[in-house]
Each structure stands twice: as C-alpha cells, then as structure tokens.
Enzyme design. Structure first.
Site, PDB file in Angstrom:
ATOM      1  N   ARG A 131       0.836  -1.214   0.000  1.00  0.00           N
ATOM      2  CA  ARG A 131       0.000   0.000   0.000  1.00  0.00           C
ATOM      3  C   ARG A 131       0.866   1.259   0.000  1.00  0.00           C
ATOM      4  NH1 ARG A 131      -4.491   0.471   4.421  1.00  0.00           N
ATOM      5  NH2 ARG A 131      -2.728  -0.044   5.753  1.00  0.00           N
ATOM      6  N   ARG A 181      -0.627  -5.725  14.475  1.00  0.00           N
ATOM      7  CA  ARG A 181      -1.995  -5.289  14.162  1.00  0.00           C
ATOM      8  C   ARG A 181      -2.900  -6.504  13.939  1.00  0.00           C
ATOM      9  NH1 ARG A 181      -0.776  -1.859   9.172  1.00  0.00           N
ATOM     10  NH2 ARG A 181      -3.031  -1.588   8.997  1.00  0.00           N
TER      11      ARG A 181
END
Ligand code: AP5
Length: 225
Positions: A131, A181
């Site tokens: 990303r 995460r």
C-alpha cells in the site's frame, strides 16, 4: 445503495475496508467515517490528541476508547451523517460497540447492518506492504494491484498541471507492526463477529476478489444494488 443506510464495516487490517467504504459512500451519497483517517489527520496536524495517539498507532495497538469515542461522537453529530454513513474501523472492541449503540440510540440512527470483510490472512501481508498513499489528497494505491499511473507520484486529477506529490508508505505498514496489528485484531476485534451475529446484524462478504467484485457483493449484502 437504495435508501438511507447506517452501516458498520469490519475486517482485519488490509481487508480493503477503506477502499470499499470510499467507493460505496461515493456511489450512495453517504459519509465514510474512518477512525484511522481521523486519527492520522490529528497526527499530521500535530494536535494534542494526535500527539497522544501517534505512538500507539505506530506500534499497531488500539488508541484509547475514550479518544476514539470523542472523535466518533463529534463526527456523527455533523448534519451530513444523518443522510447515511459507513463506519470504517469503529467499533474495534466490545466496549466500543456498546458505546456506539448508546450514541446511535441518542441520535436515533440504529445500525442497519455490519458487513464483515472475510479474507484469507495470507493475502493481507502483501496488500499492506504494497500500500502507498498520497500525503496530499489521500488517494490509496497498491504497488502490486493498483499502481499509480505516474509511478511513485500520485496520479489523481487534483494534481493536474502541477508536480504531483510523492506517494508514501504508512508507518504502521512495516512488517513487524503488521504482525502486531493482526494479533490485536484477533484478540480485540474478532469477538465482535459473534456480538453482531447474535444481534442478527452480521453480513459476510468475501474480500479476496477484485475490487469491483467485492463492491458488488458488498452492495448486495448491505441491502442495496
Ligand atoms: P485503520 O486505518 O483503521 O487501519 P486497519 O483497520 O488496520 O485497516 P487498514 O486501513 O490497514 O486496511 P483496510 O482494510 O482499510 O484496507 P485498504 O482498503 O486500505 O487504523 C489504523 C490504526 O489507528 C490502528 O492500528 C489503531 O492504532 C488506530 N485506530 C483506528 N481506529 C481505532 C479504533 N476504533 N479504536 C482504537 N484505535 C483505532 O486496502 C489495503 C491495500 O490493499 C491498499 O493498497 C488497496 O489498494 C489494496 N486493496 C484493497 N482492496 C483490494 C482488492 N480487492 N484487491 C487487491 N488489492 C486491494
């Protein structure tokens, strides 16, 4: 999307929540409300809230319930939210889900559906490490699946005629932070799947296909299109 809808979008990091929320919100004239975006804006602006949140976000941990509830309360209280919204990244634990129920009851806007973006975990790592985003307009790219037409610069129309900004990688898209995460998601957020299934609100969408196919499935699941 037909009619006014109040939606919650759930899924692990990299499932494509932001991508889908932007597309569906634009198409349906709804607000996309992302706690991650609101927090990153506060960090970039150097506000006191941003300074408090920055270290936690860089480590891939959850920012305090109190801070995010304050952000959500302020955002949902704006007039445009009454026309319909997609919550991206909130709630993220059971305490936040309960706080949201209380807030939406106050506003008279109960949730219509919770869409879970279900995805093979093996796909997530590549999506997140690939990303890139524009620090100016926020457009999101992926070096593997959705590269910019201008290489490492943003190709959005808004920069036409000027030198477009260089794309950047999010600080929490480093491999060690991604691992954390994903752990935090499993521990804190995954329990919300049962929470919403028990209330009859959960809709599951397969999120590993191409963006357009996921959007079509999302619209069907959320009650439109
Ligand atoms: P947040 O910004 O919410 O991050 P996240 O949940 O980890 O989700 P991501 O934004 O990483 O992924 P996404 O699912 O939106 O995927 P995207 O569409 O970008 O939160 C960041 C941090 O803020 C948290 O860690 C926490 O610290 C804090 N925070 C936020 N909310 C909080 C809360 N409620 N409570 C406490 N703390 C909170 O897609 C990823 C990539 O894949 C992109 O490059 C995209 O182009 C690509 N892609 C998307 N869809 C496809 C597809 N179908 N095929 C191929 N590529 C695709």
């Amino acid at each position: 999307m037909s009619g006014r809808r109040y939606l919650v979008l759930m899924g692990p990091p990299g499932a494509g929540k932001g991508t889908q929320a932007s597309r569906i919100a634009e198409e349906g004239g709804m607000c996309k409300i992302s706690t991650g975006d609101l927090l990153r804006e506060a960090v970039a602006a150097g506000t006191e809230l941003g300074r408090k949140a920055e270290k936690t976000m860089k480590a891939g941990e959850l920012v305090s319930d109190e801070i995010v509830l304050g952000l959500i309360r302020e955002r949902l209280g704006r007039p445009d939210a009454a026309a319909g919204f997609i919550l991206d990244g909130y709630p993220r634990n059971v305490a936040q889900a309960e706080a949201l129920d209380a807030l939406l009851a106050e506003l008279g806007q109960p949730i219509d559906a919770v869409v879970l973006m279900d995805i093979d975990p093996a796909v997530l790592f590549k999506r997140l490490t690939g990303r890139r985003s524009c620090p100016s307009c926020g457009k999101v790219f992926n070096i593997y699946s959705a590269p910019s037409e201008k290489g490492d610069r943003c190709d959005a129309e808004v920069h036409a005629g000027i030198e477009a900004p260089m794309l950047v990688q999010r600080k929490d898209d480093r491999e060690d932070v991604i691992e954390n995460r994903l752990r935090v998601y499993e521990r804190e957020t995954r329990p919300l799947v049962d929470h919403y299934r028990d209330r009859g609100l959960l809709r599951v969408v397969k999120a590993d296909g191409p963006v357009e196919r996921v959007s079509a499935e999302f619209l069907r699941a959320a009650g439109g299109g």
